[in-house]
Design a protein around this motif. Sequence first.
Motif, short mmCIF file in Angstrom:
data_model
loop_
_atom_site.label_atom_id
_atom_site.label_comp_id
_atom_site.label_asym_id
_atom_site.label_seq_id
_atom_site.Cartn_x
_atom_site.Cartn_y
_atom_site.Cartn_z
N ASN A 61 48.23 37.06 45.77
CA ASN A 61 48.74 35.79 45.80
C ASN A 61 49.06 35.46 47.16
N PRO A 62 48.76 34.65 47.85
CA PRO A 62 49.29 34.01 49.20
C PRO A 62 50.50 33.51 49.23
N ASP A 63 50.99 32.95 47.81
CA ASP A 63 52.33 32.46 47.79
C ASP A 63 53.43 33.04 48.18
N TRP A 64 53.32 34.27 48.42
CA TRP A 64 54.41 35.10 49.22
C TRP A 64 54.93 34.60 50.47
N ALA A 65 54.14 33.37 51.04
CA ALA A 65 54.48 32.91 52.57
C ALA A 65 55.58 32.02 52.04
N GLN A 66 55.70 31.66 50.93
CA GLN A 66 56.86 30.62 50.57
C GLN A 66 58.27 31.37 50.47
N HIS A 67 58.00 32.76 50.53
CA HIS A 67 59.16 33.62 50.20
C HIS A 67 59.51 34.48 51.26
N ASN A 68 59.56 33.53 52.60
CA ASN A 68 60.04 34.50 53.90
C ASN A 68 59.17 35.64 54.21
N SER A 69 57.85 35.75 53.77
CA SER A 69 56.95 36.98 54.08
C SER A 69 56.09 36.40 55.11
N LEU A 70 55.69 37.58 55.94
CA LEU A 70 54.44 37.06 56.73
C LEU A 70 53.36 37.72 56.09
N LEU A 71 52.24 36.77 56.01
CA LEU A 71 50.81 37.20 55.40
C LEU A 71 49.78 37.85 56.35
N LEU A 72 49.38 39.20 55.97
CA LEU A 72 48.12 39.59 56.36
C LEU A 72 47.10 39.63 55.59
N GLU A 73 45.92 38.79 55.78
CA GLU A 73 44.93 38.97 54.82
C GLU A 73 44.07 40.38 55.25
N VAL A 74 43.66 40.86 54.02
CA VAL A 74 42.93 42.12 53.88
C VAL A 74 41.46 41.77 53.42
N PRO A 75 40.71 41.94 54.39
CA PRO A 75 39.11 41.29 54.17
C PRO A 75 38.41 42.54 53.61
N ALA A 76 37.09 42.42 53.19
CA ALA A 76 36.15 43.50 52.72
C ALA A 76 36.12 44.49 53.97
N TYR A 77 35.56 45.63 54.03
CA TYR A 77 35.19 46.46 54.99
C TYR A 77 34.22 45.91 55.94
N ASP A 78 34.10 46.24 57.21
CA ASP A 78 33.11 46.22 58.04
C ASP A 78 31.91 47.12 57.45
N ARG A 79 30.74 46.81 57.79
CA ARG A 79 29.71 47.61 57.18
C ARG A 79 29.66 49.05 57.59
N ASP A 80 30.11 49.32 59.05
CA ASP A 80 30.32 50.45 59.40
C ASP A 80 31.16 51.16 58.57
N GLU A 81 32.33 50.71 58.36
CA GLU A 81 33.59 51.38 57.65
C GLU A 81 33.09 51.57 56.11
N SER A 82 32.25 50.75 55.50
CA SER A 82 31.64 50.90 54.16
C SER A 82 30.85 52.03 54.12
N VAL A 83 29.73 52.33 54.92
CA VAL A 83 29.01 53.06 55.07
C VAL A 83 30.01 54.73 55.34
N SER A 84 30.83 54.83 56.04
CA SER A 84 31.71 55.88 56.24
C SER A 84 32.53 56.31 55.11
N PHE A 85 32.73 55.32 54.54
CA PHE A 85 33.68 55.61 53.08
C PHE A 85 32.49 55.88 51.83
N VAL A 86 31.67 55.55 51.82
CA VAL A 86 30.67 55.77 50.91
C VAL A 86 30.33 57.26 51.10
N LEU A 87 29.93 57.58 52.21
CA LEU A 87 29.57 59.03 52.42
C LEU A 87 30.73 59.87 52.39
N ARG A 88 32.07 59.79 52.30
CA ARG A 88 33.02 60.59 52.07
C ARG A 88 33.29 60.45 50.47
N ARG A 89 33.19 59.45 49.81
CA ARG A 89 33.25 59.19 48.28
C ARG A 89 32.13 59.99 47.70
#
Length: 1006
Positions: A310-338
């Motif tokens: 919930n981004p509504d935390w912005a209304q409660h004195n919090s700075l928001l940092l959005e966490v997006p999906a992985y970049d493709r290189d990150e996805s590939v690296s993660f899958v190979l580890r998993r």
Amino acid sequence: MPGARKRVAESGPQTVTISFAGYNRVWAAWIGDRLERRGHAVVYQRWDPQEGTPLADSLRALTLAPGPVLIILSTWYFQLGPRTQAEWHTALTEVVAPEPGRFAAVSVTTDALPPATAVFAAADLTTVGEQEAERRVLARLGMPTDPTPATAGARKGPRFPNDPSDVWGGVPRRNTRFTGREGLLNDAYHALKSAEESARVVTLHGMSGVGKTQLAAEYVYRFGAEYDVVWWVAADKRAVCRQRLAQLAPELGLSTGVDYGERLRATRIALRKGEPYGRWLIVFDGADDPEEIWDLVPEGPGDVLITARNPDWAQHNSLLLEVPAYDRDESVSFVLRRAPRLTAREADRLAEALEDLPLLLDQTAGWLNDSDMTVDEYIALLEQEGIDEDVVRVSRDFPTPFRTSWSILLNRLRETVPEAVTLLRLCAFFAPGAIPVRLVRDLPVDELPESLRGLVGNSVSWAAAINKLRQYAVVRAAGVGDREIHETMPEGLGAVPGDTLYMHRLVHQIIRQDMPREEHEELNEVVRRALATADPGQPTDSRMWPEYAEIVPHLKWADVLQTTSPAMHTLVLNCLQYMYYSGEYTPGITLSTRAMDAWKAQLGDTHPRIWDLTHNYANLLRAVGDYAHCEAIERTAVDYLRENHGASDLTHLRAAGSLAADLRGLGRYDEALTISYWVLDAYLDLLGEQDARTLNAQNNAAVSLRLLGRYQDALDLDMKTLIARRRLLKPRHRWSLFSEIHVSTDQRLLGRYNEAESLQAQSVRVHRFVLGSDNPQTLNAEHSLALALYRIGRRREAAELFTGVLERSERVLGEGHPDTLRFAAAQSCFAREHGDIDQAREISERVVDGYTLLLGTAHPFAVGTRSNQALIMRAVGERDQAHELAEQALTGMRAAVGDDHPWTLGCALNASEMRSLRGETESAARLNADTASRATEALGRTHPLTLSARVAAAADLRTLGDRQAADKTEAEALEDLSSTLGPQHPHTMAARSRTRPYWDFEPQII
């Protein structure tokens, strides 16, 4: 380090300049401390080269400091600017290479650094312990590496960055497969470190499955060395969150009782004060509903990291940092580890099909790694479902491939452990997140559907189903009494407690949507019965509130409003009472509104259950100050019930009593008193003096009397109610405690300050123990005590209470809540006389605006607080505005409550002062003489307000030149003040010094 390299330092004490990126402040602090222990001086230079300034110039500026320059190398050091490797090569060649005797360096990263950094011949600190790291720093600076002197070694300094924190709890095990996210980690760190102390809150938000929790855990491990306390809180449920914070108290070494409310209060105070630890990090994981827990977020010198959808935390004195999906290189690296058995090509194809969502990659890759299905076969199954376009399309809540992939996994579950699918579907009728499936296991097995008997009644089947779900990462499990999520579980069925399951929201939604209709109805009814069975049946008993807090979130998902079952109706009504008494007003209003619509559709507008619901609904609305809406609802109920059930019907009497409360809220006190006495007489005739309902009516009549200024009558009735409630309900019942607040208030309003303080001090201690520190009734008890302490002159104690009550009320109830406005009005008056006049003015304006918005300009509370504001205007020298406000308040209060009400007399006292300041001496004298006369008649000769008017009358006589009469009036007033309040009381001393008295308006509980 090569022995032939020139040493940086000379013998003897040195001044060392440490250059570091903010990212590595902890290393700088530790190194600086090690050097200072040996007698060296340290200058800290945060490396942050400005754009437009040549990099060589920024490096050269470091040499302006005396002594050697020690640079802490990390990838972040070279990212600031940003500058290219070519620029770094040029700058290092120009500045560092010619002066190897001025520069030294240590490396605190295992990442590859620009090749040109070889010029530093940096000492590596990444893989060694504290003693070796210190030796390498000293050796690189050319300093002796002898052990630290004993006296210096005893000094407490910064912790070695690789050492654990002093307090560490609940943090998930570090994910050794964690991949990427470097930019987000750095952004979160700098956001927290650059924020002001009161705003050091960062929320990592994004859709489910992007890896917010994993990111927060990695942040803890990356930067945990900077904190003395690291505490992880599962924040998906308010009750669990409160309990987890309370568990921190003993870890901090705080001396508290076993009551978790007391421990929670102690924890929050310790964090706010930074004692015994000022460097703390609290992580609220899964805080998807800010309205549920925002008031639990601690303040103080530490940091707070939140993960939420919930981004509504912005209304409660919090700075928001959005966490997006992985970049493709990150996805590939993660899958190979998993899934080590997959190839890079397969990992890429899987990442594309699952749109790089970390949670999906983790769950699906883990499942694929343990199966014999290839990625191509898996993707082919997706294609067979006819969702080619959906693979790249994102729906409103989550990507379609997520639903599809789970359908495939569920099919596998049906083939292997069908009981697991049944358990999943059962969980879908609880709220997502923490699911207390033990409530189902508490039901008699013979009352369960056939499909559940073999699962619920067989511990082996139950444990097998849960273990299989965990293997597929569908749920996580925790045991009874342990609210922390178990990240790992021992092998074997016996290790799985299975009392509470944690299910991801998106998994929950998929299971619910894909359920066959016939199974839907059957399982839904089971969960409804489980919730009804778990109802303690005592919503007014604070000891039962944790159980209600666990039940309430599941009402919506079990569709308890879509049934005519009396048991479900009782459950809802009990939950609404709990929400009212515990202060969960807004969620209670939401539930009431939904219940009203559903029950009227099922039962009709006049079913008896509708009037029970109306009563609870109105209580919640009244609690947030929506008096007009309340009156309309209760007026309808009263008219119908009187006409169809008779005036003596108990349901009608209950509604009439509630209507009187609404009228009190609206400022219509005479009407309220008339109804209150009529209801009281009716209860006395029907039930007698010792019934709880009679005592409630008696309590309400006393409230009406108090609001009308009839303080002695109110005290007589309140004292009678208190004695009876203690006898009937026991002293620690919340209604008995509420009567203590009323009695203490009456005593204070009558000028009996010491009696009020004595009663209320004890009452506050019991309130905190029984109801908890943040309960609205406890806040009212503490506020009443603060006012009593203030009146008897113990202003330091009063100041602490005033401030604490207002801060907690703003967090728990909100700035516009009626209780918060009352508390703020008192805080403003106190600040005007003993604190910051600017703060008093700011709060006062907010209070006046709040009451005007909530109740209208003509309401006595809005009028009275304008009189308070006039005193502030007088104090800052704005006499014309003060005079105008005081006259408006006097006129308004006369219209609202009449000429003889104490509030009107107080407004008149203030208005007479403003007239006197403007030179309107005769007018001021006439007004004050009338005020003194009316106060004597209404309150008595020695009431504090009457005494104030008499002291002011003496001042008016002296101004008019009648010194003999002035001296006589003053002497008589001083004698009465001394005998009533004491010769050393602040009011007596102020009168003796001929300081003209004033009057503070105090809004009352309605």
